[in-house]
Design a protein around this motif. Structure first.
Motif, PDB file in Angstrom:
ATOM      1  N   PRO A  98      -4.628   5.961  12.115  1.00 27.47           N
ATOM      2  CA  PRO A  98      -4.194   5.704  13.495  1.00 27.47           C
ATOM      3  C   PRO A  98      -3.208   6.736  14.040  1.00 27.47           C
ATOM      4  CG  PRO A  98      -4.280   3.652  12.272  1.00 27.47           C
ATOM      5  CD  PRO A  98      -4.523   4.758  11.279  1.00 27.47           C
ATOM      6  N   PRO A  99      -2.156   7.109  13.264  1.00 25.59           N
ATOM      7  CA  PRO A  99      -1.261   8.145  13.806  1.00 25.59           C
ATOM      8  C   PRO A  99      -1.986   9.468  14.038  1.00 25.59           C
ATOM      9  CG  PRO A  99      -0.325   7.195  11.794  1.00 25.59           C
ATOM     10  CD  PRO A  99      -1.666   6.577  11.983  1.00 25.59           C
ATOM     11  N   HIS A 147      -6.748   5.341   5.227  1.00 27.69           N
ATOM     12  CA  HIS A 147      -7.014   4.623   6.477  1.00 27.69           C
ATOM     13  C   HIS A 147      -5.720   4.222   7.189  1.00 27.69           C
ATOM     14  CE1 HIS A 147      -6.586   1.229   3.690  1.00 27.69           C
ATOM     15  NE2 HIS A 147      -6.071   0.631   4.736  1.00 27.69           N
ATOM     16  N   SER A 148      -4.636   4.070   6.402  1.00 24.33           N
ATOM     17  CA  SER A 148      -3.391   3.693   7.073  1.00 24.33           C
ATOM     18  C   SER A 148      -2.739   4.888   7.769  1.00 24.33           C
ATOM     19  CB  SER A 148      -2.415   3.044   6.085  1.00 24.33           C
ATOM     20  OG  SER A 148      -2.009   3.986   5.127  1.00 24.33           O
ATOM     21  N   HIS A 149      -3.169   6.087   7.425  1.00 21.22           N
ATOM     22  CA  HIS A 149      -2.635   7.272   8.101  1.00 21.22           C
ATOM     23  C   HIS A 149      -3.533   7.728   9.241  1.00 21.22           C
ATOM     24  CE1 HIS A 149       0.563   7.838   5.236  1.00 21.22           C
ATOM     25  NE2 HIS A 149      -0.291   7.699   4.254  1.00 21.22           N
ATOM     26  N   LEU A 194       0.838  -1.199   0.000  1.00 21.47           N
ATOM     27  CA  LEU A 194       0.000   0.000   0.000  1.00 21.47           C
ATOM     28  C   LEU A 194       0.873   1.250   0.000  1.00 21.47           C
ATOM     29  CD1 LEU A 194      -2.911   1.044   0.085  1.00 21.47           C
ATOM     30  CD2 LEU A 194      -2.693   1.163   2.560  1.00 21.47           C
ATOM     31  N   GLU A 226       0.773   4.084  -2.772  1.00 13.62           N
ATOM     32  CA  GLU A 226       0.496   5.463  -2.355  1.00 13.62           C
ATOM     33  C   GLU A 226       1.569   6.405  -2.912  1.00 13.62           C
ATOM     34  OE1 GLU A 226       0.215   5.949   1.886  1.00 13.62           O
ATOM     35  OE2 GLU A 226       0.208   8.141   1.706  1.00 13.62           O
ATOM     36  N   LYS A 269     -11.396   1.784  23.780  1.00 13.41           N
ATOM     37  CA  LYS A 269      -9.996   1.821  23.397  1.00 13.41           C
ATOM     38  C   LYS A 269      -9.589   3.257  23.033  1.00 13.41           C
ATOM     39  CE  LYS A 269      -9.767  -1.408  20.169  1.00 13.41           C
ATOM     40  NZ  LYS A 269      -9.162  -2.369  19.253  1.00 13.41           N
ATOM     41  N   ARG A 299      -2.736  14.515   2.403  1.00 10.77           N
ATOM     42  CA  ARG A 299      -2.000  14.440   1.148  1.00 10.77           C
ATOM     43  C   ARG A 299      -2.200  13.091   0.474  1.00 10.77           C
ATOM     44  NH1 ARG A 299       4.037  14.815   2.366  1.00 10.77           N
ATOM     45  NH2 ARG A 299       3.603  12.602   2.565  1.00 10.77           N
ATOM     46  N   ALA A 300      -2.461  12.075   1.291  1.00  6.75           N
ATOM     47  CA  ALA A 300      -2.517  10.713   0.771  1.00  6.75           C
ATOM     48  C   ALA A 300      -3.719  10.532  -0.151  1.00  6.75           C
ATOM     49  CB  ALA A 300      -2.600   9.723   1.916  1.00  6.75           C
ATOM     50  N   PRO A 301      -3.564   9.655  -1.170  1.00  5.17           N
ATOM     51  CA  PRO A 301      -4.735   9.342  -1.988  1.00  5.17           C
ATOM     52  C   PRO A 301      -5.795   8.664  -1.111  1.00  5.17           C
ATOM     53  CG  PRO A 301      -2.870   7.895  -2.514  1.00  5.17           C
ATOM     54  CD  PRO A 301      -2.361   8.950  -1.591  1.00  5.17           C
ATOM     55  N   TRP A 327       5.092   8.296  17.798  1.00  5.23           N
ATOM     56  CA  TRP A 327       3.849   7.543  17.981  1.00  5.23           C
ATOM     57  C   TRP A 327       4.165   6.063  17.960  1.00  5.23           C
ATOM     58  CZ3 TRP A 327      -0.203   4.730  15.487  1.00  5.23           C
ATOM     59  CH2 TRP A 327       0.122   4.249  14.237  1.00  5.23           C
ATOM     60  N   ASP A 370      -4.055   9.184  17.216  1.00  2.00           N
ATOM     61  CA  ASP A 370      -3.143   9.201  18.352  1.00  2.00           C
ATOM     62  C   ASP A 370      -2.661  10.624  18.638  1.00  2.00           C
ATOM     63  OD1 ASP A 370      -1.306   7.339  20.093  1.00  2.00           O
ATOM     64  OD2 ASP A 370       0.008   8.874  19.239  1.00  2.00           O
ATOM     65  N   GLN A 398      -8.313   4.574  20.444  1.00  2.00           N
ATOM     66  CA  GLN A 398      -8.766   5.090  19.153  1.00  2.00           C
ATOM     67  C   GLN A 398     -10.234   5.459  19.180  1.00  2.00           C
ATOM     68  OE1 GLN A 398      -7.894   2.990  15.642  1.00  2.00           O
ATOM     69  NE2 GLN A 398      -5.690   3.165  15.885  1.00  2.00           N
ATOM     70  N   ASN A 421     -10.611   1.394  -6.074  1.00  2.00           N
ATOM     71  CA  ASN A 421      -9.860   2.632  -5.937  1.00  2.00           C
ATOM     72  C   ASN A 421      -9.166   3.064  -7.214  1.00  2.00           C
ATOM     73  OD1 ASN A 421     -10.178   3.269  -2.970  1.00  2.00           O
ATOM     74  ND2 ASN A 421      -9.481   1.149  -2.878  1.00  2.00           N
ATOM     75  N   PHE A 475      -9.766  -4.391  -4.162  1.00  2.00           N
ATOM     76  CA  PHE A 475      -9.329  -3.108  -3.622  1.00  2.00           C
ATOM     77  C   PHE A 475      -8.884  -2.178  -4.750  1.00  2.00           C
ATOM     78  CE2 PHE A 475      -6.201  -0.186  -1.851  1.00  2.00           C
ATOM     79  CZ  PHE A 475      -6.861   0.287  -0.719  1.00  2.00           C
ATOM     80  N   GLN A 500       1.233   9.412  -5.982  1.00  2.00           N
ATOM     81  CA  GLN A 500       1.592  10.812  -5.782  1.00  2.00           C
ATOM     82  C   GLN A 500       2.817  11.225  -6.588  1.00  2.00           C
ATOM     83  OE1 GLN A 500       1.240  12.079  -1.473  1.00  2.00           O
ATOM     84  NE2 GLN A 500       0.848   9.913  -1.218  1.00  2.00           N
ATOM     85  N   PHE A 524      -7.458   5.994  -1.139  1.00  2.00           N
ATOM     86  CA  PHE A 524      -7.375   4.581  -0.768  1.00  2.00           C
ATOM     87  C   PHE A 524      -6.337   4.313   0.311  1.00  2.00           C
ATOM     88  CE2 PHE A 524      -4.518   4.926  -4.504  1.00  2.00           C
ATOM     89  CZ  PHE A 524      -3.351   4.434  -3.953  1.00  2.00           C
ATOM     90  N   ALA A 525      -5.420   5.239   0.520  1.00  2.00           N
ATOM     91  CA  ALA A 525      -4.357   4.982   1.505  1.00  2.00           C
ATOM     92  C   ALA A 525      -4.623   5.698   2.821  1.00  2.00           C
ATOM     93  CB  ALA A 525      -3.013   5.415   0.931  1.00  2.00           C
ATOM     94  N   ARG A 533       1.706  17.173  11.462  1.00  4.08           N
ATOM     95  CA  ARG A 533       2.393  16.252  10.566  1.00  4.08           C
ATOM     96  C   ARG A 533       1.472  15.114  10.145  1.00  4.08           C
ATOM     97  NH1 ARG A 533       6.956  14.013   8.732  1.00  4.08           N
ATOM     98  NH2 ARG A 533       6.674  11.818   9.227  1.00  4.08           N
ATOM     99  N   ARG A 568       0.053  14.370   6.399  1.00  2.00           N
ATOM    100  CA  ARG A 568       0.272  13.091   5.715  1.00  2.00           C
ATOM    101  C   ARG A 568      -1.047  12.478   5.275  1.00  2.00           C
ATOM    102  NH1 ARG A 568       5.210   9.893   6.726  1.00  2.00           N
ATOM    103  NH2 ARG A 568       3.861   8.085   6.524  1.00  2.00           N
TER     104      ARG A 568
END
Lengths: 419, 650
Positions: free
Chosen positions: B38-39, B34-36, A29, A33, B93, B27-29, A371, B42, B95, A57, A53, A37, B31-32, B20, B24
């Motif tokens: 959690p940070p 959800h991976s950004h 992923l 990504e 939790k 800026r992300a497309p 983190w 937090d 999150q 997308n 997926f 970009q 589809f990506a 930050r 991130r």
């Protein structure tokens, strides 16, 4: 052939025809990504489970099973060639030889396949390195436990150990697995008993007491374009970039070694990730080299420290159409251009039974803490860790003092994250 | 490579991390993203922990939806959100807490008209926030307690900071009604712990003067003519010494009045009681507002009462004034083991580790034995005021309440064991279980917003309870059947009825189950027999939407006609929250329907519709067949339409 073409779900976008068209081999992923970009046309070649997926997308995608190379491998090479793809980029150990095979067709350079096979077999790799005048430790192939015990004895006899002296450890690594997977440290014949037969054949190496570190090098036109030294605080636990000034002192030496490697393995382009030891007498020993991104999130650390995207760097390094200007504009100056030091620590539970995740306040409240991706435990019992198992998640740090970073990462080893 | 300003304060650091992560993610497309996430969550939570952080996060609130923070989660559609579920998220939790807080800030942006939402009006968002604040007043006014701060610290801070930020923007005035109502109805239940209620009342003082809050205010800060200006404890003490007996009597009457009205004792009240104990003990009944029952008990046990005042009533433990009053009014001192047990507790040394715990939780303003003794007076005086706090230990809280009512000698003995030996031993099916060598149970992480007796005993009780469960784990019926009588005492009836199959969750024999309950508890069908000893029972707790939440332990106190002639079940709910809307019109009442303070009540049928487990005397039969079929049908329908929805009936 038409079937395959239909599954390419490209978006209609204008790409500069002067820039290359790349294919990613394997699903990542983060890599997709980065490509999304970036400024180049791309397609993802990955197992069919990624298809839904990608369709949802609008990620250009070709489903492909990367089983062992077989007579069908030429098929995917031709599909990609017909599509106008210029080069493929391997993302995982398992796709390295595919990239070699396909690129040999796309670029009409048959030797690339042979080169890929070297990267995939740790034993062949060492022999080639040795032939190229690169210093390696003592190594041998093992087909069964008997070989391991013999090697352990012989290495320790060489070291003039007496019966009853504690043995120097030896390392055993699976031939074709990435990083710490399948890596065991063996000290006694008892350790040998614990090795499952499925792990053979494997490579055996003598242990070198020294400073272990990894290098990431982006290569284009046979030249190093960016060279990073990743400092391991403790192998399997923690790493940070850039390295301390003490290790960076070796940079000229390291650069020479990498150039030797490039020559020996006849590498014209791409990305390599070798590991080395420096022993107390300043001799560098080659450990192994991989032709794919490193694990342990080094790419993320690089982005944190320098601000450039390492995957995009790979694309530039692989793409035969990349220009000198592009390369120069893209990569920062090593060490000098870093905004700080980025490190991460892999957490392993220290107790046998754990109930909950509790990040120690000295970690969480440290200035450098960024983190963590740790999750509460799913099970209370911790499986016994043999060799270098998988950590439970990473904790990220960032700061401006490399020594503080090193000590901080080291200190994490003494803390309980799961209690 | 210098880092600009990286050595700044915590807010700045948290801010940089958040920015930050935000950058991130945005800026992300798509589809990506959800991976950004959690940070970002937090970093968001860490920023909300910092004073001033909420403002920064709020400034971005109108973009939360657009960047997909809530996409694919239960928070995706704000219209579907329900305020009563918020507190559950806060207990979840990390999150979940973060998403919930960001969602609240998003709603604030809608309420303030900063964000225009397709489906949600500003008034709707405002209403949601007001209700949320009203339902989470304990988070808005958190218990300031050192041990909790250390243990839960950051998350709790993030929650209270955010709620305070919101209330300051929509105004205390808007939640005034809710706060006043909350305080009043909490007080109607006469809980032992009142700190958070006191904080709410204090907070009410920040809004416009409102006649509704006057009585609460007076009770706490100006309970008598001489304290009308809230002079401070030391000044009042000095003033008392200069008063005539008549003046003191006026003080006593005034304070007793407020105590009786609200159940709140002010620090001045403690000063007054101590003063009277020295100069005019005869006025003590007046100061406590005792009825003839209480006065009688006071006369019979004067020496003990005076000693308790000496040892346990201080400005810091003022609320024990109410506990003492309740103890006397209940006639509890006539229970043979109580007076002697109290005498023993007064002089008995407390082991060091227990002292440390008491000091950690309640501080150094008084020595540990004072905290413990004042707590004991309250527990024995207000058995229905015991609460489980924020702990999942309803079983232990209920047990303490039942013992304080039915078996106080045993309770006193348990306390002695725990404070002398650090160990409690109970027997289960002929074998001894010691709390000493067991793993911490549910209370492994005890939230310490508890009375001192619960604080010390619950960890032991919970371990033993857990061990009993372990021993019945593989039996093929619900473990409560064996555990309840052994854990609580012989007075828990041996007959055991449950309407849920423990393996499949299916409803079994519901008709018989309900008829049996009528035949043992409803006076019209059980030969007009009262409940002698309160009995443990289990209810399926549900949300205001009637959805199943979980199994909950309560105690059936009594069954009887209310003032309007309706048959009601009066029960004790140890979760500190007697007033609950369980959906489908089932709203528990805590006052106004004949409840003794601390009791909840429901009309008999409504109670049955949430009941899943009870004990009964198997040798009494009652008249199950006489129960009208239409009542059973209504109850079955109400259960099937709420907690039992989707379960098989057989």
């Amino acid at each position: 052939m038409s079937k395959v073409e239909q599954t390419v779900m490209g978006k209609k976008q204008d790409y500069d025809p002067n820039k290359g068209y790349v294919a990613l081999l394997g699903w990542s992923l983060n890599a997709v990504e980065a490509l999304e970009q970036f400024d180049r046309r791309y397609v993802v070649v990955a197992p069919p489970w990624a298809e839904d997926f990608c369709r949802e997308n609008e990620i250009p995608f070709i489903p492909w099973d990367f089983e062992r190379l077989n007579e069908r491998s030429v098929e995917i090479a031709e599909v990609l060639k017909d599509m106008g793809v210029n080069v493929t980029i391997p993302l995982y150990e398992e796709t390295v030889e595919w990239a070699g095979a396909i690129n040999s067709v796309l670029l009409d350079q048959p030797r690339l396949f042979g080169q890929a096979l070297l990267f995939r077999d740790k034993s062949l790799m060492k022999r080639r390195a040795q032939l190229g005048g690169i210093r390696v430790g003592i190594f041998e192939e093992a087909n069964d436990k008997g070989d391991v015990i013999r090697f352990l004895r012989r290495v320790n006899q060489t070291l003039l150990k007496l019966e009853g002296d504690p043995n120097d450890p030896i390392h055993m690594k699976a031939f074709d697995k990435a990083g710490c997977l399948g890596h065991r440290v063996i000290r006694t014949p008892d350790d040998v008993d614990n090795i499952p037969d499925t792990e053979f054949p494997a490579l055996l190496e003598s242990h070198l007491d020294g400073w272990e570190f990894a290098v990431e090098a982006w290569i284009h036109g046979g030249k190093i374009r960016f060279l990073n030294i990743s400092e391991y605080v403790t192998l399997g636990y923690s790493v940070f970039v850039p390295a301390t000034p003490e290790l960076e002192e070796y940079r000229p030496l390291i650069r020479k070694e990498i150039e030797k490697l490039i020559k020996t393995f006849d590498i014209d382009f791409g990305f390599i990730h070798p590991e080395y030891f420096v022993t107390s007498d300043n001799t560098m020993y080659f450990g192994e080299v991989a032709y794919r991104p490193p694990g342990f999130k080094v790419f993320e650390l690089l982005e944190r420290a320098y601000g450039f995207n390492a995957y995009q760097g790979m694309v530039l390094a692989f793409d035969p159409k990349t220009t000198e200007e592009e390369i120069e504009a893209f990569f920062p100056k090593e060490v000098e251009d870093a905004n700080g030091y980025a490190g991460c620590f892999g957490v392993y539970p220290r107790r046998r039974v754990v109930n909950e995740l509790r990040v120690p306040p000295e970690t969480e409240e440290h200035d450098y803490f960024e983190w963590h991706e740790l999750q509460p435990p799913l099970e209370q019992k911790v499986t016994k860790r043999n060799a270098f198992g998988t950590h439970w998640g990473l904790v990220y740090f960032f700061g401006d003092d490399p020594h503080k970073m090193r000590d901080l990462l080291k200190a994490q080893e003494e803390l309980d994250f799961y209690i | 490579m210098a880092l600009s300003g990286e050595d700044g304060g915590s807010l700045e650091r948290a801010l940089r991390r958040f920015e930050r992560a935000w950058e991130r993610l945005t800026r992300a497309p798509k589809f990506a993203r959800h991976s950004h996430l959690p940070p970002l969550l937090d970093a968001g939570l860490r920023l909300l922990q910092q004073p001033g952080g909420a403002q920064v996060v709020y400034d971005l609130a109108d973009r939360f939806d657009e960047i997909g923070i809530f996409t694919g989660t239960d928070w995706a559609d704000p219209v579907a959100l329900r305020p009563e579920l918020v507190s559950g998220s806060f207990a979840g939790k990390v999150q979940t807490i973060a998403v919930e807080l960001l969602s609240e800030l998003r709603l604030l942006a809608i309420a303030e008209g900063r964000t225009v939402h397709q489906h949600m009006e500003p008034t709707q968002a405002r209403k949601f926030l007001e209700t949320t604040l009203a339902l989470n007043l304990n988070r808005l006014f958190p218990m300031h307690n050192e041990a909790d701060r250390v243990r839960l610290g950051p998350r709790v801070r993030a929650i209270s900071h955010t709620l305070q930020f919101i209330v300051e923007r929509i105004g205390y005035g808007s939640v005034f009604e809710a706060v006043a109502q909350e305080a009043e109805s909490m007080l109607a239940q006469r809980p032992i712990l009142v700190q958070h209620i006191c904080r709410m009342i204090a907070e009410l003082g920040r809004s416009e003067p409102n006649p509704r809050a006057e009585p609460l205010f007076d009770a706490l800060f100006r309970p008598s003519p001489a304290t009308a200006e809230d002079p401070g404890v030391a000044a009042y003490q000095a003033h008392l010494g200069a008063m005539t007996l008549e003046e003191v009597e006026v003080e006593a009457a005034a304070m007793a009045h407020h105590l009786g009205q609200t159940g709140l004792a002010s620090a001045y009240h403690a000063v007054l009681v101590r003063h009277l104990r020295g100069v005019a003990p005869a006025l003590l009944p007046r100061a406590l507002g005792l009825s003839s029952t209480g006065q009688d008990a006071m006369i019979n046990y004067q020496e003990l009462v005076l000693r308790l005042i000496d040892e346990a009533i201080f400005p810091e433990t003022a609320q024990a004034v109410y506990g003492l009053q309740a103890l006397l009014e209940r006639g509890a001192l006539y229970f043979p083991p109580i007076p002697s047990g109290l005498w023993r507790q007064i002089v008995h040394p407390i082991r060091e580790d227990v002292q440390v715990t008491l000091r950690e939780v309640y501080g150094d303003a008084q020595p540990p034995r004072v905290w413990l003794l004042s707590g004991l007076v309250q527990v024995l005086g207000q058995p229905l005021g015991i609460g489980q706090g924020d702990n999942p230990t309803c079983q232990s809280a209920r047990a303490l309440s039942l013992w304080a009512q039915s078996d106080p000698g045993y309770l006193l003995q348990l306390l002695l064991w725990a404070t002398r030996d650090g160990e409690i031993i109970m027997s289960f099916e002929g074998e001894s279980i010691s709390s000493k060598d067991l793993d911490p149970g549910l209370a492994g992480e005890l939230h310490t917003e508890l009375d001192p007796i619960s604080l010390i005993l619950v960890p032991h009780l919970d371990r033993i309870y857990g061990e009993m469960w372990r021993r019945v784990y593989d039996r093929d019926a619900d473990g409560h059947m064996w555990i309840n009588p052994e854990f609580h005492g012989w007075w828990v009836q041996r007959g055991f009825a449950i309407c849920v199959d423990i393996y499949s969750g299916a409803i079994i024999g519901f008709d018989r189950f309900i008829r049996r309950f009528y035949a043992h508890y409803h006076p019209y069908y059980n030969g007009n027999q009262p409940v002698i000893f309160p009995q443990p029972a289990g209810i399926a707790s549900t949300t205001s939407g009637g959805e199943f939440v979980g199994w909950h332990a309560i105690a059936i106190q009594r069954v009887g006609l209310d003032l309007a002639g309706e048959m009601r079940v009066y029960f004790n709910n140890p979760n500190n929250e007697g007033r609950q809307d369980w959906g489908g019109g089932v709203v528990t009442s805590v006052a106004g329907n004949g409840e003794i303070p601390g009791e909840s009540s429901l009309p008999f049928e409504q109670f049955c519709s949430r009941l899943y487990l009870f004990h009964y005397d198997p040798l009494e039969s009652g008249e199950p067949e006489a129960v009208p079929a239409d009542a059973v049908e209504r109850i079955t329908e109400a259960a099937a339409g709420s907690w039992a929805a989707g379960r098989a009936f057989s």
